[in-house]
Design a protein around this motif. Structure first.
Motif, PDB file in Angstrom:
ATOM      1  N   CYS A 527       5.307  13.274   8.006  1.00 24.30           N
ATOM      2  CA  CYS A 527       6.480  12.409   7.862  1.00 24.30           C
ATOM      3  C   CYS A 527       6.150  10.972   8.256  1.00 24.30           C
ATOM      4  N   TRP A 528       5.325  10.802   9.263  1.00 17.92           N
ATOM      5  CA  TRP A 528       4.929   9.447   9.655  1.00 17.92           C
ATOM      6  C   TRP A 528       4.072   8.796   8.573  1.00 17.92           C
ATOM      7  N   GLU A 529       3.241   9.583   7.900  1.00 21.98           N
ATOM      8  CA  GLU A 529       2.398   9.021   6.841  1.00 21.98           C
ATOM      9  C   GLU A 529       3.230   8.547   5.661  1.00 21.98           C
ATOM     10  N   LYS A 530       4.359   9.162   5.420  1.00 18.27           N
ATOM     11  CA  LYS A 530       5.221   8.701   4.335  1.00 18.27           C
ATOM     12  C   LYS A 530       5.785   7.316   4.636  1.00 18.27           C
ATOM     13  N   GLU A 531       5.987   6.986   5.909  1.00 18.21           N
ATOM     14  CA  GLU A 531       6.449   5.644   6.263  1.00 18.21           C
ATOM     15  C   GLU A 531       5.307   4.638   6.251  1.00 18.21           C
ATOM     16  N   CYS A 532       4.099   5.080   6.505  1.00 18.30           N
ATOM     17  CA  CYS A 532       2.909   4.221   6.468  1.00 18.30           C
ATOM     18  C   CYS A 532       1.899   4.897   5.550  1.00 18.30           C
ATOM     19  N   PRO A 533       2.048   4.753   4.233  1.00 17.59           N
ATOM     20  CA  PRO A 533       1.239   5.540   3.287  1.00 17.59           C
ATOM     21  C   PRO A 533      -0.259   5.269   3.415  1.00 17.59           C
ATOM     22  N   VAL A 534      -1.013   6.318   3.124  1.00 14.87           N
ATOM     23  CA  VAL A 534      -2.467   6.269   3.090  1.00 14.87           C
ATOM     24  C   VAL A 534      -2.909   6.250   1.630  1.00 14.87           C
ATOM     25  N   LYS A 535      -3.966   5.502   1.316  1.00 17.63           N
ATOM     26  CA  LYS A 535      -4.497   5.452  -0.042  1.00 17.63           C
ATOM     27  C   LYS A 535      -5.223   6.764  -0.331  1.00 17.63           C
ATOM     28  N   ARG A 536      -4.548   7.608  -1.068  1.00 14.12           N
ATOM     29  CA  ARG A 536      -5.085   8.945  -1.313  1.00 14.12           C
ATOM     30  C   ARG A 536      -6.372   8.906  -2.134  1.00 14.12           C
TER      31      ARG A 536
END
Length: 690
Positions: A527-536
């Motif tokens: 859920c935290w990654e959705k707020e600070c997205p990672v370049k998949r």
């Protein structure tokens, strides 16, 4: 013999005969005759040698003779320069050279030990109706007793009051006939033992032991300097043999303090036998490289457990030491009860009480656990070694535990598990006892120089979750999925909103100790990654981050800050974690006879190890020649604009796989030679220029 009896031996003649007085004897008979005459003179020689040794013993021995036990006819060497140190209420001298070990950074260790033994003395003597008088304490009627002895003490107190007896008190620097018998197995300069005598009330005697003759000589000097010869008794012996000689119940010590250089493993078997029933055992371990997982096989050989290299290695080190102590105690139908376990600076320190009981020893297996730790995401699971259950009659039945708790591969990232332990899986602190020590230090802050740090560390200890072994760290969770690190309060709030408990750990500044399972923890991080997205697109499909982030979270995390997410010790700004106390702090070199001063030895070692892992500076010409051996990738693509000034080669040694025609010159332009259209007859086409 010749000086005492000059006529016994005559001159030898060439014919093989000799004269003895008026007798003519063969040469072989001469030796036998002298041997027979010398036998009556042996008692006389022994008497003369005894008189010589007696006169020699009355002379003051030189420093080498005191240390090595041998005399010398040479002049005495100049006295070794000494340094004077004042710590707590004690003042000691020790040689400037590194002959007797002393580390000023461990003042926190010694202060905390004095505070713990004081509260233990309050419990131990309180059961006997004796109050202790601590310097600086205003409330002398304060009394801390063990809950198991509370009823007996109340009955005894009422009986004493009915008979009109005044309550007995015990003060520092006074001998208490019913007080604690303390042993410091490796005393070195004797500073710790002297501080016990000057700062801890209710002591009967303190034995300051060391195997070094130089250290014992220094202890005698420091004991006389502080005027505590009536309490502190220096002793030279091997610490193990000394403790083995006190195995009888009437000769055991109430407190045993072990602070060796490195591992205490060789002393643990003797220590658990020499401590009295319910006595206090204090152990320090400074071999943190072994306990923290750098050498798992060495940790197993010393402590009987495999250490893992993880972010929670410092708490795991504490639990491995407690497991080793309990394992040694179980051999003699004894078991331990941890009072306080601290990881600080470069060492760990544990305070445990030792009891005897066969029924309690049977439950020790259920207090130990193995650790399954994922090598990819760091998720860990505990597997108890034993299981204790109650039957229909209320009796406790012990059996082997069932497991394992994990599959062969991690359900979150697909990686394998490492197996560590066994380690102590029960609480590592007695929160009631820690609260008593914290209250005593808080109400009397001037007693110790490190009182502020003791208050901060013990405050964090009281806030830790007692039934949750090990922890995660904030940077570990975020670095696993390559995302931005959330604030500590945000992650703690998300766990609290989800209905889980969470706390800090004194062993690590950014620790997250929680009872949430790993699946819930990774849902919160998703859920935290959705707020600070990672370049998949930058993640490898086999990486733990890619596999964790491809799963949709089933838990909806709430990162709004809660008031109870900020612990009390953090709100009050207590000194919870130690900053570097001084320059070049840390473990000191081992004390050696005739050793250099600690500063000199450190400077020499630094000079020898400087730039050890760095390559020497490369000559610019050599570097340019080396780079010219590599082809220029941009030149092959036709985009290099540097020409001859390019540091890489524009002259490929062989044709490339794409069919480009090799060139013999290094052109200064960005021209790229490529094959033209293929000829109809199948010949080699002409070159074309882009």
């Amino acid at each position: 013999m010749r000086e005492a009896c000059p006529r016994l031996v005559g001159s030898c003649e060439p014919k093989g005969e000799a004269y003895l007085g008026e007798l003519r004897l063969p040469r072989m008979s001469l030796a036998r005759t002298i041997l027979g005459l010398s036998r009556p003179l042996r008692p006389t020689r022994s008497f003369c040698r005894a008189q010589f040794m007696e006169r020699k013993a009355q002379e003051p021995p030189s420093p080498p003779a005191m240390e090595n036990g041998t005399g010398s006819c040479e002049e005495r060497p100049p006295a070794t320069p000494v340094a004077t140190v004042t710590e707590g209420a004690a003042k000691i001298v020790f040689p400037s050279a590194n002959e007797v070990f002393y580390n000023p950074v461990q003042e926190f260790n010694r202060d905390l030990t004095c505070a713990v033994i004081t509260e233990f003395a309050r419990i131990h003597l309180g059961a006997k109706g004796i109050q202790i008088k601590v310097p600086g304490e205003k409330d002398l009627e304060k009394k801390a007793v063990d809950s198991s002895d509370q009823e007996e003490e109340t009955a005894g107190k009422n009986e004493n009051l009915a008979s009109g007896d005044q309550p007995r008190t015990a003060a520092v620097s006074e001998i208490c006939e019913e007080g604690l018998r303390v042993l410091e197995g490796l005393a070195a300069s004797g500073l710790r033992s002297i501080r016990f005598a000057l700062e801890v009330p209710g002591l009967q005697s303190v034995v300051a032991n060391d195997a070094s003759a130089r250290a014992v000589e220094l202890m005698h000097r420091n004991v006389e300097l502080n005027g505590v010869a009536h309490l502190v008794h220096p002793n030279q012996a091997d610490a193990r043999m000394l403790m083995y000689q006190h195995q009888k119940a009437s000769e055991r010590f109430d407190v045993i303090d072990l602070d060796p250089y490195g591992s205490p493993a060789p002393f643990l078997d003797a220590a658990v036998q020499a401590v009295s029933e319910g006595g206090l055992l204090c152990v320090t371990c400074t071999d943190m490289a072994v306990l923290a997982g750098n050498s798992g096989e060495t940790c197993y050989s010393k402590y009987g457990a495999m250490a893992l290299k993880s972010r929670a290695c410092h708490e795991m080190a504490l639990r491995i030491v407690l497991h080793s102590l309990d394992l040694h105690a179980n051999c003699y139908q004894r078991y331990i009860v941890p009072l306080l376990s601290i990881s600080a600076d470069f060492y760990v320190r544990v305070f445990v009480r030792v009891f005897t009981g066969q029924a309690k020893v049977k439950s020790s297996a259920s207090k130990q656990a193995l650790v399954f730790q994922c090598v990819g995401c760091g998720a860990f699971y505990l597997q108890r070694l034993g299981k204790a259950s109650a039957d229909s009659g209320g009796r406790i039945k012990f059996s082997a535990a069932c497991g394992p708790p994990v599959a062969p591969e991690c359900e979150h990232c697909g990686q394998r598990y490492q197996l560590g332990g066994p380690m102590w899986a029960e609480p590592i602190h007695d929160l009631d006892f820690v609260g008593q020590v914290l209250e005593a230090v808080t109400t009397n802050p001037g007693r110790f120089h490190t009182s502020m740090r003791i208050q901060g560390v013990l405050s964090v200890v009281t806030e830790e979750l007692p039934d949750v072994p090990l922890y995660y760290t904030l940077d570990q969770l975020s670095s696993t999925i390559h995302c931005n690190t959330p604030r500590l309060l945000q992650l703690r709030s998300a766990l609290l909103h989800a209905g889980f408990r969470v706390s800090l750990s004194h062993a690590c500044k950014n620790a997250v100790k929680t009872d949430a399972p790993p699946v819930a923890l990774w849902d919160i991080m998703r859920c935290w990654e959705k707020e600070c997205p990672v370049k998949r697109e930058r993640l490898s499909e086999s990486s733990p981050a890619f596999r964790i982030l491809t799963v949709e979270p089933r838990l909806k995390a709430n990162f709004n800050i809660r008031e109870d997410a900020n612990p009390s010790s953090r709100q009050r700004g207590l000194k919870r974690f130690q900053a570097n106390p001084e320059a070049n702090w840390g473990p000191r070199p081992r004390a050696r006879p005739g050793g250099k001063a600690a500063s000199e030895d450190l400077a020499e070692r630094r000079r020898l190890l400087q730039n050890k892992r760095k390559e020497p500076a490369e000559d610019p010409a050599q570097r340019a020649a080396r780079l010219k051996t590599f082809p220029c990738k941009r030149f092959k693509e036709g985009t290099c604009q540097l020409g001859d000034q390019c540091c890489y080669s524009h002259c490929p040694a062989a044709p490339v796989a794409s069919g480009d025609i090799p060139v013999t010159d290094c052109p200064g332009t960005t021209t790229k030679i490529s094959p033209g259209p293929k000829a109809a007859d199948g010949g080699v086409p002409g070159p074309g220029v882009d």
